[in-house]
Scaffold this motif. Structure first.
Motif, PDB file in Angstrom:
ATOM      1  N   HIS A 151      36.567  22.084  13.804  1.00 15.09           N
ATOM      2  CA  HIS A 151      36.027  20.781  13.390  1.00 15.09           C
ATOM      3  C   HIS A 151      37.061  19.680  13.548  1.00 15.09           C
ATOM      4  O   HIS A 151      36.714  18.540  13.764  1.00 15.09           O
ATOM      5  N   GLU A 178      39.024  10.959   7.027  1.00 16.46           N
ATOM      6  CA  GLU A 178      37.958  11.542   7.854  1.00 16.46           C
ATOM      7  C   GLU A 178      38.017  13.064   7.824  1.00 16.46           C
ATOM      8  O   GLU A 178      36.995  13.738   7.704  1.00 16.46           O
ATOM      9  N   LYS A 190      36.021  22.952  -4.516  1.00 19.00           N
ATOM     10  CA  LYS A 190      34.580  22.784  -4.289  1.00 19.00           C
ATOM     11  C   LYS A 190      33.903  24.150  -4.176  1.00 19.00           C
ATOM     12  O   LYS A 190      32.811  24.358  -4.729  1.00 19.00           O
ATOM     13  N   GLU A 217      32.239  18.233   3.753  1.00 19.54           N
ATOM     14  CA  GLU A 217      30.848  18.318   4.214  1.00 19.54           C
ATOM     15  C   GLU A 217      30.467  19.734   4.632  1.00 19.54           C
ATOM     16  O   GLU A 217      29.311  20.130   4.546  1.00 19.54           O
ATOM     17  N   LYS A 218      31.448  20.476   5.114  1.00 25.66           N
ATOM     18  CA  LYS A 218      31.150  21.828   5.608  1.00 25.66           C
ATOM     19  C   LYS A 218      30.970  22.830   4.473  1.00 25.66           C
ATOM     20  O   LYS A 218      30.466  23.931   4.696  1.00 25.66           O
ATOM     21  N   GLN A 226      36.802  14.485   4.652  1.00 19.07           N
ATOM     22  CA  GLN A 226      35.341  14.356   4.595  1.00 19.07           C
ATOM     23  C   GLN A 226      34.670  15.495   5.388  1.00 19.07           C
ATOM     24  O   GLN A 226      33.706  16.099   4.922  1.00 19.07           O
ATOM     25  N   VAL A 227      35.243  15.774   6.566  1.00 20.17           N
ATOM     26  CA  VAL A 227      34.700  16.859   7.393  1.00 20.17           C
ATOM     27  C   VAL A 227      34.764  18.171   6.625  1.00 20.17           C
ATOM     28  O   VAL A 227      33.791  18.931   6.554  1.00 20.17           O
TER      29      VAL A 227
END
Ligand SMILES: Nc1nc2c(c(=O)[nH]1)N[C@H]1C(S)=C(S)[C@@H](COP(=O)(O)OP(=O)(O)OC[C@H]3O[C@@H](n4cnc5c(N)ncnc54)[C@H](O)[C@@H]3O)O[C@H]1N2
Ligand code: MOO
Ligand SMILES: [Mg+2]
Length: 625
Positions: A487, A217, A537, A224-225, A220-221
């Motif tokens: 987050h 999780e 990324k 996503e940011k 993923q957070v």
């Protein structure tokens, strides 16, 4: 009795400008400290007679600091600048008129002027706020009138657990504000604790308010940011290794640009059946065939690998498949040869564009540029190429105990290893690192260093100060002083539980903050798991995730209640899957457990299926480092 803190707010234009001495405020501090109310410390502050400033100070103490009692002194009379009661009324949620009535009634026995007092009292959340007059004598008298009821009043209001919750909620809620009470006031003085603390230690939350996210999780957070990378920059080929290509490269020329020999031998006409052939002038790589030279029936031209095929020829015969029949006396010229093999048209010739056709895409946007990819760019004539920008990563250590290697250790100090690990890891993976140094555990220093990092870098990686200790100030500083969005603040993993990820807007850009745990192994492992994929990324990598393979355990391992990322070496590549062996004691402080580690063995938590350990030969996921 639960520990409590109080605040004394002096409201006075003259005192706040330094034109008069504040005697009433310090006197109230003395009275509180000598009372049996049991306050551990008393905060003090002086503000001018400005409703907004009074209100902000009260909100700060009630909502952020969670004080039990706030006494104001001053600003309660009839003059136009006396606005303390108005500001107080804006802040309180519940009236407590009895206290004011009692104080005024008793004061009337001392002086009829008490009729002109506009004292207000009330409750905001778990803070009792009481206005007292501005004069030292009047404030002391009123405090003493109220005192008999205060202990019980505070007990009724206070509910430690709810206060703790609300402290943390308000930390989050008000963290987004940049106005007034959300900011750090350098004028705030405290008694009994240092000003860098966010609330008295005994009022710190006893449970972390941050939910425990799974590693999946949390990752993923993070991902996503991070927006898709779009910005590119032109780089020379030699400065583009490991970067990601920002635009596709298309061949503007065919390769080879001429029909080229694949062998060292003779350029021939494949349909020529002559048994003997005259040898023409040679063609070697780098030359163009002599003008007008053409291979005719009964002739061949000597040729080297890579040289352009002379006109007339359509094949190459390698020297091994020929026999020399005649040469010059000194042996410098071949005159006649015989071909020993059967020759096919096109044999050992690369036709124009047969390796790379004109217009062919040789490298797609998003390709990671290894040596061969750089070579491909070169082979189509690119000198400079567009690559995605890479993030600048600021790295900073925190901790009063942490000092640079090379200095002498005072008692209680240790050397900073985290910064060196993290900076090296940033650079080893092809990103730019910026060394921010060490910040001691004070709010001011943390603010200063974090600001410096955010100013220049795209990503800030810190270590230490994110767990439950009173010196663990990273999260509150990020929220209060940088209006950062946290987050996540905890991850269900070992090591690395307090791993924190936040973002903040700075100079119109989104900056990422990874506040990693201080333990050396924890920061290294969480860098590997969360920071590296994020950096990849950001740099435009098409597959930013770490590479995971299957492996089998060499020896039994005990399982932890948390999913564990054990440091291992691949001890046997010949088994299927490869066999891994632990690097020894896996404590988060033991950096030796990282030494030589080739990967992280992902172990499930203990209670999954009631298993307490895993046996030799059992298969696990192995994250390669
Ligand atoms: N009550 C609780 N205490 C702790 C918890 C918890 O859940 N409840 N979590 C533990 C876990 S798990 C970890 S991990 C650590 C993380 O602590 P912090 O991030 O707050 O880090 P510090 O307290 O600042 O330091 C921890 C440890 O690491 C050493 N350190 C710090 N920086 C460096 C550095 N740059 N180089 C080398 N070593 C460093 C520091 O001296 C401490 O020994 O919290 C547990 N506590
Ligand atoms: O999670 Mo901490 O990193 O166990 O030591
Ligand atoms: Mg700590």
């Amino acid at each position: 009795m639960a520990a409590r803190s109080a605040g004394v707010l002096t409201v006075s234009d003259r005192c706040s400008k330094g034109e008069a001495n504040d005697t009433s405020g310090p006197n109230l501090v003395r009275l509180i400290n000598s009372s049996k109310l049991g306050f551990n410390d008393v905060l003090t502050k002086c503000v001018p007679d400005e409703a907004e400033l009074i209100e902000a100070a009260l909100l700060d103490w009630a909502d952020r600091a969670g004080l039990s009692l706030v006494l104001t002194t001053g600003g309660t009379g009839f003059s136009p600048r006396d606005v303390t009661p108005e500001a107080t009324k804006k802040v309180i949620e519940r009236d407590a008129p009895g206290l004011s009535i009692a104080m005024i009634t008793k004061s009337l026995e001392v002086t009829p002027m008490a009729m002109l007092s506009r004292l207000t009292s009330g409750i905001r959340r778990s803070t009792l706020i009481i206005n007292l007059p501005g004069s030292k004598k009047g404030a002391e008298e009123c405090f003493n009138f109220a005192l008999p009821s205060l202990s019980h009043a505070l007990d009724l209001i206070s509910d430690v657990s709810s206060r703790v919750d609300h402290t943390h909620n308000s930390m989050q809620v008000h963290g987004g504000h940049t106005c007034g009470h959300g900011k750090y006031h350098s004028t705030t003085k405290t008694i009994g604790r240092t000003k860098e603390d966010f609330y008295p230690v005994a009022m710190r939350p006893r449970q972390s308010p941050y939910p425990l996210l799974s590693v999946h999780e949390a990752l993923q957070v993070v991902m996503e940011k991070i927006p898709e990378q779009q910005s590119t920059e032109l780089r020379n080929l030699e400065d583009a290794l490991d970067r990601v290509l920002g635009e596709s490269i298309i061949a503007s020329q065919p390769f080879p640009p001429f029909p080229a020999s694949i062998k060292d031998g003779y350029a021939v006409i494949s349909s020529d059946s002559s048994t003997e052939r005259d040898v023409l002038a040679p063609v070697t790589a780098g030359e163009s065939p002599q003008s007008g030279q053409c291979v005719l029936i009964g002739t061949v031209a000597r040729i080297t690998t890579g040289a352009p095929l002379p006109g007339g020829a359509d094949a190459v015969v390698m020297v091994e498949n020929t026999e020399l029949l005649a040469s010059s006396d000194d042996g410098t010229v071949e005159k006649k040869i015989k071909i020993l093999s059967n020759v096919q048209s096109g044999e050992d010739v690369r036709s124009v564009g047969s390796d790379i056709a004109k217009g062919e895409t040789v490298l797609e946007r998003g390709t990671v540029l290894g040596p061969s990819e750089l070579g491909l760019a070169a082979s189509v004539g690119m000198e400079r190429i567009n690559v995605f920008k890479t993030p600048l990563v600021a790295v900073m250590s925190t901790g009063n105990e942490v000092v640079d290697p090379g200095s002498n250790l005072a008692p209680g100090q240790i050397y900073d290893s985290n910064r060196h690990v993290l900076l090296a890891a940033v650079r080893k993976n092809g990103f730019k690192g910026l060394d921010i140094g060490i910040a001691p555990d004070t709010r001011e220093k943390l603010v200063e260093k974090i600001a410096a990092g955010l100013e220049k870098a795209d990503v800030l990686v810190t270590s230490g100060g994110v767990s439950m200790g009173e010196k663990d100030l990273l999260k509150p500083v990020l929220v209060k002083d940088f209006s950062a969005n946290i987050h996540f603040g905890r991850v269900f993993m070992k090591p690395g539980k307090p791993t924190t990820f936040a973002t903040v807007e700075r100079n119109g850009k989104l900056k990422l903050i990874f506040a990693l745990p201080g333990n050396p192994v924890s920061s290294t492992v969480t860098f590997q798991l969360f920071v590296l994929p994020a950096l990849r990324k950001l740099a435009g990598h098409p597959n930013p995730s770490s590479v995971t393979i299957k492996a089998q355990l060499k020896s039994r391992v005990s399982l932890d209640p948390r999913p564990e990322y054990q440091r291992v070496v691949i001890s046997d590549w010949s088994t299927v899957p490869p066999t891994v062996e632990s690097t020894g004691l896996q404590r988060s402080s033991r950096l030796l457990s990282m030494r030589g580690a080739t990967g992280l063995a992902v172990l499930p938590p203990m209670d999954e299926g009631g298993k307490t350990g895993m046996e030799p030969g059992e298969i696990i996921d192995l994250i390669l480092m």
